[in-house]
Motif scaffolding. Structure first.
Motif, mmCIF file in Angstrom:
data_model
loop_
_atom_site.group_PDB
_atom_site.id
_atom_site.type_symbol
_atom_site.label_atom_id
_atom_site.label_comp_id
_atom_site.label_asym_id
_atom_site.label_seq_id
_atom_site.Cartn_x
_atom_site.Cartn_y
_atom_site.Cartn_z
ATOM 1 N N LEU A 53 5.290 -1.912 11.268
ATOM 2 C CA LEU A 53 6.476 -1.113 10.979
ATOM 3 C C LEU A 53 7.741 -1.936 11.118
ATOM 4 N N GLY A 54 7.807 -2.796 12.127
ATOM 5 C CA GLY A 54 8.987 -3.639 12.289
ATOM 6 C C GLY A 54 9.181 -4.569 11.109
ATOM 7 N N VAL A 55 8.084 -5.152 10.638
ATOM 8 C CA VAL A 55 8.154 -6.030 9.461
ATOM 9 C C VAL A 55 8.623 -5.236 8.249
ATOM 10 N N LEU A 56 8.054 -4.030 8.095
ATOM 11 C CA LEU A 56 8.423 -3.187 6.955
ATOM 12 C C LEU A 56 9.905 -2.838 6.984
ATOM 13 N N LEU A 57 10.396 -2.336 8.128
ATOM 14 C CA LEU A 57 11.772 -1.865 8.184
ATOM 15 C C LEU A 57 12.769 -3.010 8.128
ATOM 16 N N GLY A 58 12.410 -4.167 8.667
ATOM 17 C CA GLY A 58 13.304 -5.306 8.531
ATOM 18 C C GLY A 58 13.508 -5.678 7.073
ATOM 19 N N PRO B 26 6.691 7.509 -1.888
ATOM 20 C CA PRO B 26 7.153 6.221 -2.415
ATOM 21 C C PRO B 26 6.214 5.104 -1.996
ATOM 22 N N PRO B 27 5.919 4.175 -2.880
ATOM 23 C CA PRO B 27 5.008 3.084 -2.518
ATOM 24 C C PRO B 27 5.633 2.192 -1.446
ATOM 25 N N GLU B 28 4.869 1.906 -0.401
ATOM 26 C CA GLU B 28 5.346 0.955 0.598
ATOM 27 C C GLU B 28 5.075 -0.446 0.082
ATOM 28 N N GLY B 29 5.707 -1.417 0.704
ATOM 29 C CA GLY B 29 5.543 -2.764 0.175
ATOM 30 C C GLY B 29 5.986 -3.827 1.152
ATOM 31 N N ILE B 30 5.818 -5.064 0.743
ATOM 32 C CA ILE B 30 6.142 -6.222 1.565
ATOM 33 C C ILE B 30 7.164 -7.078 0.829
ATOM 34 N N PRO B 31 7.955 -7.840 1.563
ATOM 35 C CA PRO B 31 8.943 -8.696 0.897
ATOM 36 C C PRO B 31 8.280 -9.891 0.238
ATOM 37 N N PRO B 32 8.939 -10.513 -0.726
ATOM 38 C CA PRO B 32 8.391 -11.731 -1.326
ATOM 39 C C PRO B 32 8.206 -12.807 -0.262
ATOM 40 N N TYR B 33 7.181 -13.597 -0.421
ATOM 41 C CA TYR B 33 6.914 -14.670 0.546
ATOM 42 C C TYR B 33 7.934 -15.792 0.384
ATOM 43 N N GLU C 82 -2.512 3.979 8.388
ATOM 44 C CA GLU C 82 -1.801 4.890 7.497
ATOM 45 C C GLU C 82 -1.493 4.210 6.165
ATOM 46 N N PHE C 83 -1.167 2.931 6.217
ATOM 47 C CA PHE C 83 -0.966 2.193 4.970
ATOM 48 C C PHE C 83 -1.557 0.788 5.073
ATOM 49 N N GLY C 84 -1.236 0.050 6.120
ATOM 50 C CA GLY C 84 -1.848 -1.258 6.306
ATOM 51 C C GLY C 84 -1.052 -2.399 5.705
ATOM 52 N N LEU C 85 0.139 -2.652 6.229
ATOM 53 C CA LEU C 85 0.966 -3.734 5.692
ATOM 54 C C LEU C 85 0.332 -5.095 5.914
ATOM 55 N N ALA C 86 -0.336 -5.279 7.057
ATOM 56 C CA ALA C 86 -1.009 -6.551 7.290
ATOM 57 C C ALA C 86 -2.116 -6.779 6.266
ATOM 58 N N ARG D 299 1.496 -8.095 -5.810
ATOM 59 C CA ARG D 299 2.714 -8.727 -6.313
ATOM 60 C C ARG D 299 3.387 -7.911 -7.399
ATOM 61 N N SER D 300 2.621 -7.119 -8.124
ATOM 62 C CA SER D 300 3.221 -6.340 -9.216
ATOM 63 C C SER D 300 3.678 -4.951 -8.785
ATOM 64 N N THR D 301 3.129 -4.430 -7.702
ATOM 65 C CA THR D 301 3.353 -3.018 -7.373
ATOM 66 C C THR D 301 3.944 -2.791 -5.995
ATOM 67 N N TYR D 302 3.497 -3.525 -5.000
ATOM 68 C CA TYR D 302 3.825 -3.180 -3.615
ATOM 69 C C TYR D 302 4.839 -4.155 -3.026
ATOM 70 N N SER D 303 6.082 -3.980 -3.432
ATOM 71 C CA SER D 303 7.160 -4.829 -2.933
ATOM 72 C C SER D 303 8.170 -3.987 -2.177
ATOM 73 N N SER D 304 8.839 -4.588 -1.216
ATOM 74 C CA SER D 304 9.880 -3.879 -0.472
ATOM 75 C C SER D 304 11.050 -3.525 -1.375
#
Length: 740
Positions: A255-260, A443-450, A591-595, A662-667
């Protein structure tokens, strides 16, 4: 339809899901909101059954009480009735509210949620009199502090100023802090305390110094030097569990990674002027750094709520700090030079309810991310005799908190389920079906670009060398015949029972998977101070104690910065580096699994839980494996299945997974979707719509947008101040209706 790779073994047991069976808890909630017929108790009626009794008392008031003694206590039944009344918008009288405060943490939480409506319905004078009688009838410091908090919650004056000043000098911290906060509601109240010579009135640590400063200075912490915000709405998002930038330590996780990343992305969208991520800071953290507002990135700030605790509070402890958190949040959010438009909370805990109360007091719109946890496992965990009574009570409290947040929220959003929408959310929150805005969006959750971190090469080299050393040691002891290179099984996450690293190690040993793999577990604070982490490490070490071969193949690494984790995953995913690596998530549920998403984005073949939200984006046999993590036996079967996937099939699935993420789940995509929700519920938007509907004139709409004032917040480049002043916004009335 996505088809599994024919080269991948299929786990046919995954076709039968526990959620497909009739669920009496779901049926009871649906019947309460009149979405389904009254449920039959079925096989869950075995007596004495605390689960059946409490569910019946809370959701089925027409059910006749059992003729024989049950497992529920009188306090359990009183609390069930209180929750039922609060849900129905029919709070008890102030006298009953005061009397119930002594019945435990969960009852106290329900009382605080009922209190605003009870005061409105029965009048401020009656409420103040009830608190006054309660104060005069007890000498218990904890109860005195709670009563003072109850008065402060609605700015009541239950006692004369001299008596309150006496309480403000009490030796007990909780009592004097509550008295100080209540004094803030008395006109000019804190000035006499400032000059007092009594030791109890003098700040003794960073928390009390900040509390004194906040009481003396209405603008505290004030608008720091910086630059004006862009046009748009000011958004606050909560992160009360763990630390924002220390994933994998203590309670800090995805969650911290997501919200940051989300806050950074939101601040750059067209409709958002700025973002505040609200966190907590305990006394030692405040001693080390008393500054409450820090810049994280351009347009994104971290706002720290002080908590009177010697360590970072856990979710189950937030109820003891509920009114203090609500007071601090209201005070600090109102000191920024312009009002916060939207406050977004996640997690069904008392901290989120405290922030929801701050939103009500400050006039901000409330957005809540609802998840069917623990709803989806209530019957499975507690529906048979022998359940842990305290765990059941805790779960029922979390369900009640989630219901209250849904009721208070201006908009509810969900986490996408296996079908890509919020169908599961509607199943567990039947009251959502009657809201005016329709079914909740997910809304789709996602991760920032590496982005490669600076100086990461040397750090990652040392981690890779630790894995290579294990392989070298295995080759050295193997004899003249060189064994095949073992597969690296990687898992990343905070050390916590729900993450099940101990179950993973036990499954790895008992299934024999250790004979052909090296298990690398990343997570936990390097200091080892957290008791929960120490207990988890002990269980992991015990799981390999009787198997020296497995002990040699287990690598435990402390938590890493998120950028370092993603760099390590890329290094291990690259076959040119000599590794055959697979990623496993052993959590009981995600619940979603960002890792999991990060491992997929790095190019690793992933095995993740079938329970929770992972099946929304991971299709078994197509872009990864879904495994049953409910026991060591089933998890071990999943590990063996993961190791049996041929390299070619693994590469194909990993490539499909990488392309999807990379195509769908971005912050960035998540930020754009949420910005639309925030704009729709922001008070300025509502005022603009109301004005447009009444006049149908363009200038009115422009005036409504122009009415939002800019603020002065820290500028990333440290440039000087630009002060723009505007009128503060009064609190808007909020009803307890569940409509949006």
């Amino acid at each position: 339809m996505k088809r599994p790779d024919p080269a991948v073994p299929v786990d046919r047991t995954l076709r039968s899901r526990p959620s497909e069976r009739p669920d009496p808890f779901v049926a009871a909630r649906a019947a309460y909101w009149k979405r389904a017929p009254r449920p039959s108790p079925g096989r869950y009626a075995a007596a004495p059954n605390l689960f059946a009794e409490l569910v019946g008392a809370e959701y089925r008031p027409d059910q006749a009480p059992a003729a024989r003694p049950g497992a529920a206590t009188s306090a359990d039944l009183v609390l069930a009735g209180l929750r039922r009344r609060v849900r129905a918008g029919d709070p008890p009288t102030p006298e009953i509210c005061v009397r119930l405060l002594a019945d435990g943490d969960h009852t106290r939480g329900a009382v605080f949620d009922a209190w605003p409506e009870a005061v409105r319905r029965h009048g401020r004078e009656r409420a103040a009199a009830a608190v006054r009688r309660g104060l005069h009838g007890t000498r218990t410091p904890h109860l005195v502090a709670t009563l003072l908090d109850l008065a402060a919650a609605e700015s009541l004056a239950p006692v004369a100023r001299p008596e309150l000043l006496r309480l403000a000098h009490a030796p007990e911290r909780a009592v004097r802090h509550a008295a100080w906060r209540l004094l803030a509601a008395y006109d000019g109240s804190f000035l006499p305390l400032r000059a007092a010579a009594t030791p109890g009135a003098r700040p003794v640590d960073a928390y009390e110094r900040l509390l004194h400063e906040a009481l003396r200075n209405p603008a505290f912490p004030g608008a720091p030097q910086g630059t004006e915000l862009r046009p748009g709405i000011l958004v606050a998002q909560s992160m009360l569990m763990g630390h924002l930038d220390r994933p994998g330590e203590g309670l800090s996780g995805g969650l911290g990674v997501l919200l940051g990343a989300l806050g950074d992305a939101l601040a750059q969208t067209d409709r958002v002027a700025g973002v505040l991520t609200v966190v907590t800071a305990c006394v030692p953290e405040l001693e080390a750094d008393p500054v409450l507002l820090h810049r994280r990135d351009r347009g994104h700030w971290v706002l720290r709520l002080p908590v009177d605790s010697a360590r970072h509070v856990r979710p189950d402890e937030l109820g003891r700090h509920r009114e203090a958190l609500a007071w601090w949040a209201t005070r600090l959010l109102g000191s920024l030079g312009r009002p916060v438009d939207v406050l977004h909370v996640r997690y069904a805990d008392d901290g989120s309810l405290a922030l929801a109360e701050a939103a009500r007091r400050s006039g901000a719109a409330l957005v809540f991310t609802a998840a069917p946890d623990p709803h989806r496992q209530m019957t499975e965990r507690h529906g048979t005799p022998g359940t842990d009574a305290d765990a059941l009570r805790d779960d029922l409290h979390r369900v009640f908190v989630a219901d209250r947040l849904v009721d208070r929220a201006d908009r509810v959003v969900g986490i996408a389920g296996p079908g890509g929408g919020a169908d599961e959310l509607l199943r567990h929150f039947p009251q959502l079906a009657g809201r005016t805005e329709g079914a909740p969006d997910a809304p789709p959750e996602g991760i920032p670009p590496y982005r490669p971190p600076l100086g990461a090469v040397r750090r990652i080299d040392s981690l890779v060398e630790a894995v290579e050393a294990v392989e070298a040691r295995l080759h050295a002891t193997a004899g003249p015949v060189r064994p095949p290179t073992p597969t690296v099984l990687l898992t990343v996450g905070r050390l916590h029972p729900v993450k099940q690293q101990d179950v993973l190690v036990r499954a790895w040993v008992e299934s024999g998977a250790f004979r052909e793999s090296v298990l690398v577990c990343v997570g936990g604070s390097p200091s080892g101070d957290d008791p929960a982490e120490r207990a988890m490490r002990t269980r992991m070490e015990q799981a390999v104690a009787a198997c020296p071969q497995a002990a040699q193949r287990l690598v435990l690494l402390p938590a890493l910065a998120n950028a370092d984790v993603r760099t390590l995953e890329r290094r291990l995913a690259d076959p040119s580096n000599g590794f055959r690596t697979r990623y496993v998530c052993p959590s009981a549920k995600e619940e979603f699994g960002l890792a999991v998403l990060e491992a997929m984005e790095a190019g690793l073949l992933v095995a993740a839980p079938v329970r929770g939200g992972v099946p929304h984006y991971l299709t078994d046999g197509h872009n990864g494996l879904l495994i049953d993590t409910s026991s060591a036996r089933t998890l071990g079967e999943g590990l063996v299945r993961l190791l049996r996937v041929a390299d070619g099939a693994a590469a194909s699935m990993a490539r499909r997974a990488q392309d999807l993420v990379r195509s769908t789940y971005s912050s960035n995509a998540m930020a754009q979707a949420l910005a639309g929700h925030y704009t729709a519920v922001a008070p300025s938007t509502r005022r603009g719509r109301k004005a447009a509907a009444s006049s149908r004139k363009g200038p009115v709409r422009r005036a409504a947008r122009a009415g939002r004032q800019n603020a002065v917040l820290p500028d990333p480049d440290g440039s000087g101040p630009s002060v723009l002043r505007g009128p503060s916004r009064p609190s808007r009335p909020r009803t307890t209706s569940s409509s949006g």
